[in-house]
Design a protein around this motif. Structure first.
Motif, short mmCIF file in Angstrom:
data_model
loop_
_atom_site.label_atom_id
_atom_site.label_comp_id
_atom_site.label_asym_id
_atom_site.label_seq_id
_atom_site.Cartn_x
_atom_site.Cartn_y
_atom_site.Cartn_z
N GLU A 113 0.83 -1.21 0.00
CA GLU A 113 0.00 0.00 0.00
C GLU A 113 0.86 1.26 0.00
OE1 GLU A 113 -3.22 0.13 -0.45
OE2 GLU A 113 -3.18 -2.05 -0.67
N ASP A 114 2.00 1.20 0.70
CA ASP A 114 2.87 2.38 0.72
C ASP A 114 4.35 2.04 0.51
OD1 ASP A 114 3.49 1.17 3.11
OD2 ASP A 114 2.66 2.75 4.38
N GLY A 115 4.68 0.75 0.44
CA GLY A 115 6.07 0.37 0.22
C GLY A 115 6.98 0.57 1.40
N SER A 116 6.42 0.79 2.59
CA SER A 116 7.24 1.13 3.75
C SER A 116 8.10 -0.01 4.24
CB SER A 116 6.34 1.63 4.89
OG SER A 116 5.40 0.63 5.26
N ASN A 117 7.80 -1.25 3.86
CA ASN A 117 8.59 -2.38 4.34
C ASN A 117 9.83 -2.65 3.50
OD1 ASN A 117 7.01 -3.31 6.60
ND2 ASN A 117 5.47 -4.01 5.14
N PHE A 118 9.96 -1.96 2.36
CA PHE A 118 11.10 -2.18 1.48
C PHE A 118 11.86 -0.88 1.25
CE2 PHE A 118 8.57 -5.88 0.75
CZ PHE A 118 9.47 -6.88 0.41
N TYR A 119 13.12 -1.04 0.85
CA TYR A 119 13.96 0.12 0.56
C TYR A 119 13.66 0.60 -0.85
CZ TYR A 119 18.17 2.99 0.25
OH TYR A 119 19.03 4.04 0.09
N LEU A 120 13.09 1.77 -0.98
CA LEU A 120 12.68 2.32 -2.27
C LEU A 120 13.76 3.26 -2.80
CD1 LEU A 120 8.95 3.13 -1.42
CD2 LEU A 120 9.91 0.99 -2.31
N TYR A 121 14.04 3.16 -4.09
CA TYR A 121 15.04 4.06 -4.68
C TYR A 121 14.87 4.12 -6.19
CZ TYR A 121 17.73 -0.19 -5.87
OH TYR A 121 18.14 -1.41 -6.37
N ASP A 122 15.50 5.10 -6.78
CA ASP A 122 15.48 5.30 -8.23
C ASP A 122 16.87 5.75 -8.63
OD1 ASP A 122 15.04 5.92 -10.86
OD2 ASP A 122 13.27 7.16 -10.52
N GLU A 123 17.59 4.91 -9.36
CA GLU A 123 18.95 5.23 -9.78
C GLU A 123 19.16 4.77 -11.22
OE1 GLU A 123 20.17 1.11 -9.57
OE2 GLU A 123 21.63 2.70 -9.96
N PRO A 124 20.28 5.06 -11.85
CA PRO A 124 20.42 4.83 -13.29
C PRO A 124 20.21 3.39 -13.74
CG PRO A 124 22.12 6.35 -12.55
CD PRO A 124 21.43 5.86 -11.32
N GLN A 125 20.52 2.42 -12.90
CA GLN A 125 20.38 1.03 -13.32
C GLN A 125 18.96 0.50 -13.13
OE1 GLN A 125 22.38 -1.23 -14.86
NE2 GLN A 125 20.67 -2.68 -14.73
N SER A 126 18.33 0.86 -12.03
CA SER A 126 17.02 0.29 -11.71
C SER A 126 16.27 1.19 -10.74
CB SER A 126 17.18 -1.11 -11.10
OG SER A 126 17.97 -1.04 -9.91
N SER A 127 14.99 0.85 -10.54
CA SER A 127 14.18 1.59 -9.57
C SER A 127 13.19 0.65 -8.90
CB SER A 127 13.42 2.75 -10.23
OG SER A 127 12.47 2.27 -11.17
N TYR A 128 12.85 0.99 -7.66
CA TYR A 128 11.87 0.26 -6.87
C TYR A 128 10.91 1.30 -6.30
CZ TYR A 128 14.87 -3.82 -7.26
OH TYR A 128 15.61 -4.87 -7.75
N VAL A 129 9.66 1.27 -6.77
CA VAL A 129 8.70 2.31 -6.44
C VAL A 129 7.38 1.67 -6.04
CG1 VAL A 129 7.45 4.33 -7.31
CG2 VAL A 129 9.78 3.88 -8.09
#
Length: 286
Positions: free
Chosen positions: A110-126
């Motif tokens: 619902e909010d992704g709070s349990n995982f480390y979210l990031y956006d960088e040149p190789q990949s992203s987790y949103v």
């Protein structure tokens, strides 16, 4: 606290990227300092996928381009796939979820709070619209992952995910588990062409070991839009893999005995390949 945040910012710059981290909720000072310390070790990790040691099948996807190439240098894939229709899940004899009861952990993103979210040149987790969206921006075979918190030893772990509308070959998503730190652990994944694999990366030895080579399975809903439940059960040194409730392998390995888990993504054919996860769940086992 300001000194800690400043140190985090400097370290991120030294790492070459500033990953996006979800805003912290209102917590007391001790908890905030713990989370900040944890984020210092949670830099997004990427791993160039080495080729399997066995001879590739004649119809296997060509090796990815070297990491020096950009996404625009990647050859356009010629293979096309017809999406597999996702049917209503049916009870499968031996499906672990039928006998385990209530899970120890369940996340519907619902909010992704349990995982480390990031956006960088190789990949992203949103986290977006009740899904965790994993994107491999470059088709270079790099595997990246995002970890959550807490060590697990014996467990059944499962994610439900869907291939994006554009995928091919060994574009894949999956899980990292029993990760003793952010740089190593076991990796299990399913690919767009309907295959699965189990491997591990040992960062101390700098060795990538394939425990179960790429294997085609009739139980995988392959192709763009295909949705799958990917599961793994660990009990001591025994590792058992499941796809949509069907057992597909059982291996014995004692390289890692416990650790954190997370989700992973990589692309070999499609720059910008995305996978959409709707759930992550696990049951702790004795």
């Amino acid at each position: 606290m300001r000194k800690i945040l400043a140190a985090l910012f400097v370290l991120s710059l030294l790492a070459g990227c500033v990953p996006g981290q979800a805003d912290l909720p209102d917590l007391d000072q001790a908890v905030i300092e713990t989370l900040v310390a944890a984020s210092l070790t949670a830099e997004p990790h990427s791993l160039e996928q080495p080729p399997d040691t066995e001879a590739p099948a004649q119809d296997e996807t060509p090796q990815p381009p070297p990491p020096s190439l950009t996404a625009t240098d990647t050859p356009t894939p010629t293979l096309t796939y017809t999406p597999t229709l996702t049917e209503t899940p049916k009870a499968v004899p031996g499906d672990p979820v039928l006998s385990l009861g209530n899970p120890s952990f369940k996340d519907t993103f619902e909010d992704g709070s349990n995982f480390y979210l990031y956006d960088e040149p190789q990949s992203s987790y949103v986290a977006e619209d009740g899904q965790l969206v994993l994107t491999a921006k470059k088709a270079n075979g790099y595997e990246t992952w995002s970890l959550t918190w807490g060590d697990l030893t014996n467990f059944y772990l499962e994610i439900t995910g869907k291939f994006g509308e554009d995928c091919g070959g060994k574009d894949r998503y999956g899980m990292i588990f029993r990760a003793p730190d952010t740089s190593e652990g076991y990796l299990i994944s399913v690919s767009c062409d309907g295959s699965y694999r189990l491997s591990y990366w040992d960062s101390d030895a700098e060795e990538y070991t394939v425990l179960e080579k790429w294997t085609t399975s009739e139980h995988i809903n392959a192709g763009p839009g295909g949705e799958n439940r990917l599961g793994v059960k660990t009990k001591g040194s025994k590792i058992t893999g499941y796809i949509n409730g069907h057992q597909v392998f059982e291996k014995t390995d004692s390289t890692f005995s416990k650790g954190r888990f997370g989700v992973m993504v990589a692309a070999t054919d499609t720059a910008g390949f995305s996978a959409f996860l709707s759930q992550a769940v696990y049951w702790k086992l004795p």
